[in-house]
Design a protein around this motif. Structure first.
Motif, PDB file in Angstrom:
ATOM      1  N   THR A 129      77.677  32.517  24.393  1.00 16.38           N
ATOM      2  CA  THR A 129      78.619  31.989  25.383  1.00 16.38           C
ATOM      3  C   THR A 129      79.627  31.046  24.742  1.00 16.38           C
ATOM      4  O   THR A 129      80.811  31.051  25.092  1.00 16.38           O
ATOM      5  CB  THR A 129      77.869  31.237  26.508  1.00 16.38           C
ATOM      6  N   VAL A 130      79.165  30.241  23.777  1.00 12.20           N
ATOM      7  CA  VAL A 130      80.076  29.329  23.089  1.00 12.20           C
ATOM      8  C   VAL A 130      81.069  30.117  22.239  1.00 12.20           C
ATOM      9  O   VAL A 130      82.272  29.828  22.227  1.00 12.20           O
ATOM     10  CB  VAL A 130      79.296  28.332  22.206  1.00 12.20           C
ATOM     11  N   ILE A 131      80.570  31.128  21.542  1.00 15.66           N
ATOM     12  CA  ILE A 131      81.444  31.945  20.688  1.00 15.66           C
ATOM     13  C   ILE A 131      82.510  32.646  21.523  1.00 15.66           C
ATOM     14  O   ILE A 131      83.691  32.668  21.159  1.00 15.66           O
ATOM     15  CB  ILE A 131      80.605  32.973  19.899  1.00 15.66           C
ATOM     16  N   VAL A 132      82.096  33.223  22.651  1.00 16.39           N
ATOM     17  CA  VAL A 132      83.060  33.911  23.516  1.00 16.39           C
ATOM     18  C   VAL A 132      84.123  32.930  24.008  1.00 16.39           C
ATOM     19  O   VAL A 132      85.328  33.222  24.000  1.00 16.39           O
ATOM     20  CB  VAL A 132      82.346  34.573  24.706  1.00 16.39           C
ATOM     21  N   ALA A 192      85.102  34.364  33.411  1.00 19.84           N
ATOM     22  CA  ALA A 192      84.749  35.771  33.641  1.00 19.84           C
ATOM     23  C   ALA A 192      83.807  36.280  32.548  1.00 19.84           C
ATOM     24  O   ALA A 192      82.816  36.969  32.837  1.00 19.84           O
ATOM     25  CB  ALA A 192      86.018  36.617  33.690  1.00 19.84           C
ATOM     26  N   ALA A 193      84.105  35.931  31.306  1.00 22.91           N
ATOM     27  CA  ALA A 193      83.287  36.415  30.190  1.00 22.91           C
ATOM     28  C   ALA A 193      81.876  35.837  30.240  1.00 22.91           C
ATOM     29  O   ALA A 193      80.891  36.558  30.014  1.00 22.91           O
ATOM     30  CB  ALA A 193      83.953  36.049  28.866  1.00 22.91           C
ATOM     31  N   ILE A 194      81.753  34.553  30.540  1.00 22.47           N
ATOM     32  CA  ILE A 194      80.431  33.932  30.609  1.00 22.47           C
ATOM     33  C   ILE A 194      79.630  34.525  31.757  1.00 22.47           C
ATOM     34  O   ILE A 194      78.410  34.719  31.658  1.00 22.47           O
ATOM     35  CB  ILE A 194      80.569  32.406  30.755  1.00 22.47           C
ATOM     36  N   THR A 195      80.298  34.840  32.853  1.00 22.27           N
ATOM     37  CA  THR A 195      79.609  35.470  33.985  1.00 22.27           C
ATOM     38  C   THR A 195      79.000  36.802  33.558  1.00 22.27           C
ATOM     39  O   THR A 195      77.850  37.113  33.902  1.00 22.27           O
ATOM     40  CB  THR A 195      80.586  35.696  35.154  1.00 22.27           C
ATOM     41  N   VAL A 196      79.750  37.586  32.815  1.00 22.00           N
ATOM     42  CA  VAL A 196      79.241  38.879  32.343  1.00 22.00           C
ATOM     43  C   VAL A 196      78.015  38.687  31.452  1.00 22.00           C
ATOM     44  O   VAL A 196      77.013  39.404  31.581  1.00 22.00           O
ATOM     45  CB  VAL A 196      80.345  39.648  31.588  1.00 22.00           C
ATOM     46  N   ILE A 197      78.074  37.706  30.542  1.00 19.95           N
ATOM     47  CA  ILE A 197      76.934  37.434  29.657  1.00 19.95           C
ATOM     48  C   ILE A 197      75.700  37.059  30.464  1.00 19.95           C
ATOM     49  O   ILE A 197      74.586  37.539  30.201  1.00 19.95           O
ATOM     50  CB  ILE A 197      77.291  36.314  28.664  1.00 19.95           C
ATOM     51  N   ALA A 240      72.328  34.872  40.547  1.00 22.53           N
ATOM     52  CA  ALA A 240      72.013  33.725  39.684  1.00 22.53           C
ATOM     53  C   ALA A 240      73.181  33.338  38.771  1.00 22.53           C
ATOM     54  O   ALA A 240      73.504  32.151  38.658  1.00 22.53           O
ATOM     55  CB  ALA A 240      70.756  34.012  38.864  1.00 22.53           C
ATOM     56  N   PRO A 241      73.861  34.283  38.101  1.00 17.81           N
ATOM     57  CA  PRO A 241      74.989  33.890  37.241  1.00 17.81           C
ATOM     58  C   PRO A 241      76.096  33.165  37.995  1.00 17.81           C
ATOM     59  O   PRO A 241      76.675  32.199  37.482  1.00 17.81           O
ATOM     60  CB  PRO A 241      75.490  35.230  36.689  1.00 17.81           C
TER      61      PRO A 241
END
Length: 740
Positions: free
Chosen positions: A287-290, A573-578, A588-589
């Motif tokens: 998540t940090v990298i994204v 959006a990206a963190i939600t997908v992860i 939950a996300p």
């Protein structure tokens, strides 16, 4: 070969491989050591290097090279004595000193003649320095020359070159001081957490190894022009790697301690610990990298640099925590935890509540009042968010970049008192030769403009006054000379030396105007003047461009604000997908993301109040919001990942309520410790006297503590219990089981 013999061979092979891994990482640390001192040599703090290519100020900087023999940065020597005025004899001495100053190595171009203020209380000399001049040597040389000229007037050095030196001095401790402070803070915290002298050393060796590898890679990328590195990115890299690697190590060690009590051999416990911790560690780092990689979409080179630089650091922190740490702890065995060695005990006479008494009491409170807990905590966080509207993140004056003592700031204050604030730091306007008269008329009409000059050949200063500046000078000269009866009134200004041989310099049909603003070049008022000039000049001709120090700062702020609105939604959006992939749930996300965003808003709200009314900061750079978001949301989600992956595991065994409470209790200590470590490492940025870093340090440190203590400990567990199995929809965990 017997089974026992095969076991011995396998054991030797595993321990040999572990030793090889540890030696390999330590070798990387040894190789990377010298790079800690070298990396600052490929780092630049020049704002113009980080502007977007499309910015108008960037285009002007490119055009300026055509009008100059070399690239220079102005330094302004401001002479002022509170006890007396600047006399004619003083001006003679100042004029003589300019001849000596020209011989100082690093001075490039013509030094201006001394200019006395209208009130006669101050004088300035503008000294052009080569853009690659070494400040550590040229400033002492210039001061020695001025002191040796016997002028007898106190002076200070102002202008862009002086501010650049202040920045260089402020970042001077970023190689050693920042790193030592961060490591010392982490070591003390780990000693308190583990009460073991060996574990903190092993953890820090892993962190240093990861940072050394990152420094080596980043150095070569910057040296070969692949990235543009600056001091703040360099400092953030050190803090980010140490904090992240330590956090991931804490998670692994906590799991290993549990497994050592359930497995007879260290190797079996290591396998179980790796199996239980690799997924949350990789997901948390992911998540940090994204979030960091989305900074590549930034318009600003400084933000773009943090994307790959930070991602490289996080990747190496993950690899180190999943290779060096398990290998080192396998070799050390249970001795690593001395004097509190975990013992193999299948009887489990003590429950997890007895082993974690403090967190057991927190869990009992959440179990008893889940709805009240999440309503009250949510309400408090939302109220705190209201303070966000007081955050003045619209840029600050260059003179406020550096905290504490600043010669450049003090000199600028004197300059502003006796001269137009933009003296020595002109705004540059590139105009077609056919549009000069119209452009000058527009420029002269702006209330923020003090004077205008055109770049010219045949003039000692390289410029000649134009427009109202020319008329004003003409009137002054005519009045002064006619008073002596030497020449008749009405004589054109071109007949006066040094302007009689001045001819406008034309390059590719374009000329360069140098505009002195009434306000300091780094002020908000000067930036407002830039906007007005661009608005008025662009309709005359599309090719007209306005640049200079004020324009650079304005374009930087505009780009920073654009980045916030583009990058932040993409990160969410990206963190939600992860999270959807990791937790196999859609509900939950979203819940976790909302809690983290509210926590971020509350952090900014409280920070704004403290910045304005306690720390008395003059404002904030727009990038501090984006950087704070990247670190707080990405890292804040990490702690929710650590918690919720364990919740998911325990719900399968115990049901929603019991599973959530056990996950809260057994992870409470390690997650809180990780939060304290990360907050402390980011707080270490405060040792660098740069406003941006001080504000980022507070925002991240406070936000991480708020997230671990309130959001992760109270809000998320209470919501998980109150929502129940629908929290995990549409996975199998969403289905109600008998007895629940």
């Amino acid at each position: 070969m017997t089974k026992k013999s095969r076991s011995r061979v396998s054991s030797r092979w595993l321990y040999g491989l572990s030793a090889l891994i540890v030696v390999g990482w330590l070798a990387v640390s040894g190789i990377g050591g010298p790079y800690f001192g070298k990396i600052s040599k490929v780092s630049s703090n020049d704002l113009t290097n980080f502007l977007p290519k499309s910015a108008e100020a960037t285009a002007v900087n490119t055009e300026l090279l055509k009008f100059r023999d070399s690239s220079t940065i102005p330094l302004i020597a401001v002479f002022h004595d509170t006890n007396r005025d600047i006399s004619d004899s003083d001006m003679v001495k100042l004029t003589d000193s300019t001849k000596q100053l020209r011989s100082v190595e690093g001075v490039s171009g013509d030094i201006s003649p001394p200019i006395r203020s209208d009130d006669g209380k101050a004088a300035i000399i503008v000294i052009p320095l080569a853009s690659g001049a070494e400040f550590k040597t040229i400033f002492p040389a210039l001061k020695s020359t001025i002191d040796g000229a016997g002028i007898g007037i106190s002076y200070k050095l102002a202008g862009p070159a002086s501010f650049a030196r202040d920045l260089q001095n402020a970042f001077g401790g970023i190689d050693v001081t920042l790193l030592l402070v961060a490591l010392a803070v982490v070591f003390v915290i780990l000693l308190i957490v583990y009460r073991s002298p060996l574990l903190p050393v092993i953890v820090l060796l892993g962190s240093i190894s990861a940072l050394s590898a990152a420094i080596i890679i980043v150095y070569h990328l910057a040296a070969n022009g692949a990235i543009q590195l600056n001091g703040q990115v360099q400092g953030i890299l050190s803090i980010l790697v140490i904090g992240a690697a330590t956090d991931y190590s804490l998670l692994y060690i906590a799991r290993l301690r549990e497994e050592l009590s359930e497995h007879r051999t260290t190797w079996e416990a290591t396998k179980a610990a790796l199996k239980g911790s690799w997924e949350p560690i990789v997901a948390a780092g992911g998540t940090v990298i994204v979030g960091l990689l989305f900074l590549l979409l930034s318009d600003l080179g400084s933000n773009k640099a943090l994307g790959p630089v930070g991602s490289i650091g996080i990747i190496l922190a993950i690899i180190s925590s999943l290779t060096f740490l398990p290998a080192a702890l396998l070799l050390a065995g249970r001795t690593a935890f001395w004097p509190r060695k975990p013992q193999y005990d299948l009887t489990h006479n003590d429950t997890y509540e007895q082993r974690h008494r403090l967190w057991a009491s927190v869990g009992a409170f959440v179990r008893k009042y889940p709805r009240r807990v999440w309503i009250v905590t949510s309400a408090l966080l939302i109220v705190a968010c209201a303070g966000y509207f007081q955050l003045k993140a619209d840029g600050v004056a260059q003179s406020d970049f550096v905290l504490g003592k600043s010669e450049a700031r003090d000199a600028q204050a004197i300059l502003n008192d006796h001269f137009p604030g933009g003296s020595g730091s002109p705004t540059y306007v590139i105009v077609p030769g056919s549009k000069v008269d119209q452009s000058v008329t527009v420029i002269d009409a702006d209330p923020g403009v003090a004077s205008t000059a055109i770049t010219a050949t045949g003039s000692p200063s390289g410029t000649a006054p134009i427009g109202k500046s020319k008329q004003k000078l003409l009137e002054t000269l005519q009045a002064a000379i006619a008073k002596r009866g030497q020449i008749p009134a009405g004589t054109p200004v071109e007949s006066f030396s040094p302007f009689k041989n001045a001819t406008p310099k034309v390059i590719d049909g374009m000329v360069l105007l140098q505009v002195t603003l009434t306000d300091g070049a780094d002020t908000q008022a000067a930036r407002a003047t830039i906007v007005r000039l661009r608005t008025a000049l662009h309709p005359l001709e599309n090719s007209i461009k306005v640049g200079g120090i004020s324009a650079v700062q304005y374009d930087t702020i505009v780009s920073s604000e654009r980045d916030r609105y583009v990058i932040i939604p993409l990160i969410l959006a990206a963190i939600t997908v992860i999270l959807v992939v990791l937790l196999r749930s859609l509900v939950a996300p979203i819940i976790l993301l909302l809690t983290t965003v509210v926590s971020f808003g509350a952090t900014l709200g409280i920070s704004a109040l403290l910045f304005n009314h306690v720390f008395q900061f003059p404002g904030a750079d727009p990038s501090v919001v984006l950087f704070g978001f990247v670190f707080l949301v990405a890292l804040g989600i990490d702690y929710n990942i650590f918690l919720m992956t364990r919740v998911r595991e325990e719900i399968n065994k115990r049901g929603v309520v019991d599973g959530t409470i056990k996950a809260l209790v057994v992870t409470g200590g390690v997650i809180t410790s990780a939060g304290v470590v990360l907050a402390s490492t980011f707080a270490a940025l405060g040792v660098i006297p740069i406003l941006f870093l001080a504000q980022l340090a507070f925002i991240v440190a406070f936000g991480v503590l708020l997230d671990t203590i309130i959001v992760r400990s109270l809000l998320v567990p209470s919501l998980t219990i109150d929502i129940g199995r629908p929290m995990w929809w549409p996975s199998k965990l969403a289905r109600q089981r008998k007895g629940e």
